[in-house]
Write a protein that holds these residues in place. Structure first.
Motif, short mmCIF file in Angstrom:
data_model
loop_
_atom_site.label_atom_id
_atom_site.label_comp_id
_atom_site.label_asym_id
_atom_site.label_seq_id
_atom_site.Cartn_x
_atom_site.Cartn_y
_atom_site.Cartn_z
N SER A 13 13.24 -15.83 -30.44
CA SER A 13 14.03 -15.42 -29.30
C SER A 13 15.48 -15.31 -29.77
N SER A 17 18.36 -17.45 -24.82
CA SER A 17 17.26 -18.08 -24.10
C SER A 17 17.68 -19.37 -23.41
N VAL A 18 18.79 -19.95 -23.85
CA VAL A 18 19.27 -21.20 -23.26
C VAL A 18 20.71 -21.12 -22.78
N TYR A 20 23.40 -18.96 -20.64
CA TYR A 20 23.62 -17.88 -19.69
C TYR A 20 25.10 -17.51 -19.63
N ALA A 29 19.09 -11.37 -21.50
CA ALA A 29 19.04 -12.83 -21.49
C ALA A 29 17.77 -13.32 -20.79
N VAL A 30 17.39 -12.67 -19.71
CA VAL A 30 16.18 -13.05 -18.99
C VAL A 30 14.95 -12.84 -19.87
N LYS A 32 14.78 -13.04 -23.09
CA LYS A 32 14.75 -14.09 -24.11
C LYS A 32 14.32 -15.42 -23.51
N HIS A 33 14.75 -15.69 -22.29
CA HIS A 33 14.32 -16.90 -21.61
C HIS A 33 12.82 -16.84 -21.32
N VAL A 36 10.72 -18.19 -24.09
CA VAL A 36 10.66 -19.65 -24.10
C VAL A 36 9.63 -20.12 -23.06
N SER A 57 15.33 -19.91 -31.67
CA SER A 57 16.38 -19.16 -30.98
C SER A 57 17.69 -19.27 -31.74
N ASN A 117 11.54 -25.12 -28.42
CA ASN A 117 12.43 -23.99 -28.64
C ASN A 117 13.54 -24.51 -29.55
N SER A 125 25.35 -23.43 -27.57
CA SER A 125 24.77 -23.57 -26.23
C SER A 125 25.20 -24.85 -25.54
#
Length: 140
Positions: A13, A17-18, A20, A29-30, A32-33, A36, A57, A117, A125
């Motif tokens: 990813s 993913s973590v 925003y 972004a969604v 990639k999330h 996860v 990620s 992840n 992040s």
């Protein structure tokens, strides 16, 4: 993998993913999330068969694709920008670092790791630095 009662599935990813609200479009972004979420779901469903499912990620790696996306700038400039965005200083994320993480998660050393992840982002992040502002400042 199910008949063999063993295996390892590894998704790739991105830090989005973590994290925003970075410089990335919302739909990206969604997506990639979602990887996860798929990782965690498959971990639950496939664990009974001895199949491990994990995700990596990474933050930015100065690959030719990223450099092209940033207007063809040189590798050193991209790496400097990435380093200024990360919380962890004096370290540069290289493609080999991501490959080493993949080897770990795909190999026997991680035989009891599933549903993880692994975020390789130099602490980005956890600090959620405003990348958009840094891009304006750094690249003009």
């Amino acid at each position: 993998m199910i008949p063999a009662q063993t295996g390892s599935i590894l998704f790739t990813s991105r830090f989005a993913s973590v994290c925003y609200g970075a410089m990335l479009p919302y739909a990206y972004a969604v997506s990639k999330h979602a990887l996860v979420g798929l990782t965690k779901n498959l971990c639950v469903e496939l664990g009974q068969y001895g199949i491990r499912v994990n995700c990596i990620s990474p933050f930015g790696v100065a690959t030719p694709l990223l450099r092209k996306g940033l207007g063809g700038i040189d590798q050193k400039t991209v790496e400097e920008f990435i380093c200024t965005s990360a919380n962890l200083k004096e370290a540069v994320l290289k493609a080999n670092d991501v490959a080493e993480a993949a080897l770990y998660l795909g190999g026997d050393d991680s035989k009891y790791v599933s549903g993880l992840n692994l975020v390789i982002d130099g602490g980005y992040s956890t600090t959620n630095v405003a990348v958009r502002e840094q891009m304006k400042e750094y690249f003009g």
